[in-house]
Design a protein around this motif. Structure first.
Motif, PDB file in Angstrom:
ATOM      1  N   ALA A 320       0.771  -1.144  -0.018  1.00  0.00           N
ATOM      2  CA  ALA A 320      -0.077   0.056  -0.021  1.00  0.00           C
ATOM      3  C   ALA A 320       0.902   1.277  -0.006  1.00  0.00           C
ATOM      4  O   ALA A 320       0.663   2.228  -0.686  1.00  0.00           O
ATOM      5  N   GLY A 321       1.987   1.305   0.903  1.00  0.00           N
ATOM      6  CA  GLY A 321       3.011   2.391   0.783  1.00  0.00           C
ATOM      7  C   GLY A 321       3.263   2.731  -0.531  1.00  0.00           C
ATOM      8  O   GLY A 321       3.679   3.537  -1.001  1.00  0.00           O
ATOM      9  N   ALA A 322       3.921   1.564  -1.295  1.00  0.00           N
ATOM     10  CA  ALA A 322       4.510   1.806  -2.777  1.00  0.00           C
ATOM     11  C   ALA A 322       3.339   2.423  -3.448  1.00  0.00           C
ATOM     12  O   ALA A 322       3.580   3.431  -4.337  1.00  0.00           O
ATOM     13  N   ALA A 323       2.111   1.850  -3.540  1.00  0.00           N
ATOM     14  CA  ALA A 323       1.039   2.077  -4.385  1.00  0.00           C
ATOM     15  C   ALA A 323       0.750   3.620  -4.093  1.00  0.00           C
ATOM     16  O   ALA A 323       0.287   4.542  -5.100  1.00  0.00           O
ATOM     17  N   VAL A 324       0.635   4.240  -2.781  1.00  0.00           N
ATOM     18  CA  VAL A 324       0.121   5.510  -2.492  1.00  0.00           C
ATOM     19  C   VAL A 324       1.344   6.495  -2.797  1.00  0.00           C
ATOM     20  O   VAL A 324       1.118   7.752  -3.067  1.00  0.00           O
ATOM     21  N   SER A 325       2.473   6.115  -2.593  1.00  0.00           N
ATOM     22  CA  SER A 325       3.425   6.910  -2.887  1.00  0.00           C
ATOM     23  C   SER A 325       3.453   7.179  -4.620  1.00  0.00           C
ATOM     24  O   SER A 325       3.787   8.514  -4.903  1.00  0.00           O
ATOM     25  N   ALA A 326       3.384   6.525  -5.622  1.00  0.00           N
ATOM     26  CA  ALA A 326       3.008   6.666  -6.783  1.00  0.00           C
ATOM     27  C   ALA A 326       1.628   7.395  -7.048  1.00  0.00           C
ATOM     28  O   ALA A 326       1.829   8.187  -7.950  1.00  0.00           O
ATOM     29  N   VAL A 327       0.551   7.141  -6.210  1.00  0.00           N
ATOM     30  CA  VAL A 327      -0.522   7.945  -6.338  1.00  0.00           C
ATOM     31  C   VAL A 327      -0.557   9.518  -6.042  1.00  0.00           C
ATOM     32  O   VAL A 327      -0.880  10.338  -6.858  1.00  0.00           O
ATOM     33  N   VAL A 328       0.413   9.739  -5.060  1.00  0.00           N
ATOM     34  CA  VAL A 328       0.559  10.975  -4.601  1.00  0.00           C
ATOM     35  C   VAL A 328       1.542  11.749  -5.670  1.00  0.00           C
ATOM     36  O   VAL A 328       1.081  12.825  -6.063  1.00  0.00           O
ATOM     37  N   LEU A 329       2.460  11.028  -6.175  1.00  0.00           N
ATOM     38  CA  LEU A 329       3.297  11.876  -7.215  1.00  0.00           C
ATOM     39  C   LEU A 329       2.655  11.971  -8.489  1.00  0.00           C
ATOM     40  O   LEU A 329       2.409  13.056  -8.971  1.00  0.00           O
ATOM     41  N   ALA A 330       1.475  11.191  -8.768  1.00  0.00           N
ATOM     42  CA  ALA A 330       0.536  11.274 -10.079  1.00  0.00           C
ATOM     43  C   ALA A 330      -0.296  12.370  -9.596  1.00  0.00           C
ATOM     44  O   ALA A 330      -0.376  13.226 -10.653  1.00  0.00           O
ATOM     45  N   GLN A 331      -1.169  12.690  -8.579  1.00  0.00           N
ATOM     46  CA  GLN A 331      -1.784  13.904  -8.396  1.00  0.00           C
ATOM     47  C   GLN A 331      -1.030  15.115  -8.052  1.00  0.00           C
ATOM     48  O   GLN A 331      -1.697  15.906  -8.782  1.00  0.00           O
TER      49      GLN A 331
END
Length: 406
Positions: A320-331
């Motif tokens: 989840a931490g990896a996925a959300v780090s990419a999510v935040v960068l995309a946002q």
């Protein structure tokens, strides 16, 4: 040195066949944003590296299915360039530079843990490329004044404090602490010592073990001599499996046993079986959190469902931490409405990101301070939440039964 380079390229294939007098319009090549990710796919952090990749890959797949990232009204698909830094921090630094200078990636997804993230942050600062670290929680990572590193996890005190409060609530009077000699585990250990001293819990024993240690028997014999109420181990997953096997083999019984952070992994329970029962831990995410996001996953439940469908098992916090780090960068890219790294860095520094994982807001130094991490205990083979109260699943079992009564 064996370097693993994988290009993860999920492209949505849309065939538009329009005929004009027997002529076919050529399909335009899609625009792509490239993310670099050096991860430890081999060595003693390989388990964690694999978890990061699975989280990143799921994000990339779902993002591209949804049409990609929007910048100035145009859609960009995402591509992740991976390298294996073999659980060696110096190699992580070299590969981060390679990703920027040779592979020409647009942004970086951080390496595993605090030590490698701190080392790589010097590279991102040099080239002014934003990096979001998926598992850097030690405050020491963020105190060099660098402006291009951001960490998804709250600082280590947010794990140590509630665990110590839990211990104090049951009358714990003494603790033995064993720590891996590495940035993150030592930071956790020092935060725990501070927390215990503030609450009057005596630290009977504190020692460090070298990276790569597999025999903890001498340390554990010394621990047993101090008769602590609470045994606390901090390190990574493979360390924890070896350590708690030997705790059982030596018959060392304490009223409370804890590990941060590998005990939060499903492999910890699967590897130790019943020996993992009653171990308490804390980490930054659990599937029962109820945040709602504007990202591609929307909710924790949806993330878990998509992950389980793709991989066949439920995710742990590093996924989840990896996925959300990419999510935040995309946002941040979308909020900046630009691929300019300076503008994206500014968005990361100033905006709030509503995600499936938690609301993400970075402090002045780049670490998150916008959510409360869960505290858990392994009961009946499951990680059950003890704190915070709004997602509580179980009462804290204390004292835990001695080995000869289990």
């Amino acid at each position: 040195m064996r370097i693993k380079k994988t290009i993860l390229y999920f492209l949505l294939i849309i065939l538009l066949s329009v005929s004009f007098g027997g002529c076919q319009k050529a399909e335009e090549k899609p625009k792509v944003i490239r993310f670099g990710a050096a991860q430890p796919f081999t060595g003693n952090l390989a388990m964690e590296g694999d978890k990061h990749q699975k989280g990143y890959d799921l994000w990339a797949e779902e993002t591209n299915k949804a049409g990609g990232i929007t910048v100035n009204g145009e859609k960009y698909l995402v591509e992740i360039v991976y390298y294996d830094y073999q659980s060696d921090t110096a190699t992580a630094v070299k590969l981060a530079e390679k990703l920027i200078t040779e592979d020409k990636v647009d942004f970086l997804l951080g390496p595993m843990g605090s030590g490698a993230a701190k080392a790589v942050s010097a590279v991102t600062e040099k080239y002014q490329i934003p990096m979001v670290a998926p598992s850097a929680s030690s405050i020491e990572v963020f105190t060099d004044g660098y402006k291009f590193i951001f960490g998804i996890f709250t600082e280590n005190a947010t794990l140590a404090e509630p665990l110590t409060d839990l211990a104090l609530s049951k009358g714990v009077k003494s603790i033995a602490i064993v720590s891996r000699n590495d940035l993150f585990p030592l930071s956790i250990a020092n935060e725990l010592i501070t927390s215990c001293e503030k609450r009057g819990i005596e630290v009977n024993y504190f020692d460090q073990y070298a990276i790569g240690t597999t025999d903890f028997s001498a340390m554990l014999i010394d621990v047993a001599k101090t008769s602590p109420d609470w045994l606390f181990m901090t390190g990574y997953a493979e360390d924890g499996l070896q350590f708690f096997r030997q705790v059982k083999e030596l018959g060392i019984s304490t009223k409370m046993q804890s590990m941060v952070a590998g005990a939060a992994f499903r492999e910890f329970v699967e590897g130790l079986g019943e020996s993992s029962e009653y171990v308490t831990t804390a980490c930054w995410w659990h599937e029962v959190v109820t945040y709602e996001g504007t990202d591609v996953f929307k909710t924790s439940k949806n993330f878990v469902d998509l992950f389980e469908k793709k991989y066949g098992f439920k995710p742990d916090y590093p996924h989840a931490g990896a996925a959300v780090s990419a999510v935040v960068l995309a946002q941040a890219i979308e909020k900046a409405n630009s691929l300019d790294p300076i503008k994206v860095r500014e968005a990361l520094a100033t905006e709030t990101f509503e995600t499936f994982f938690a609301p993400i807001k970075f402090s002045e130094i780049g670490i998150v301070d916008s959510y409360i991490p869960p505290v858990m205990q392994i009961l009946d083979g499951k990680h059950l939440v003890l704190l915070p109260e709004d997602i509580k699943q179980s009462e804290f079992v204390y004292p835990i039964p001695p080995w000869d009564e289990r």
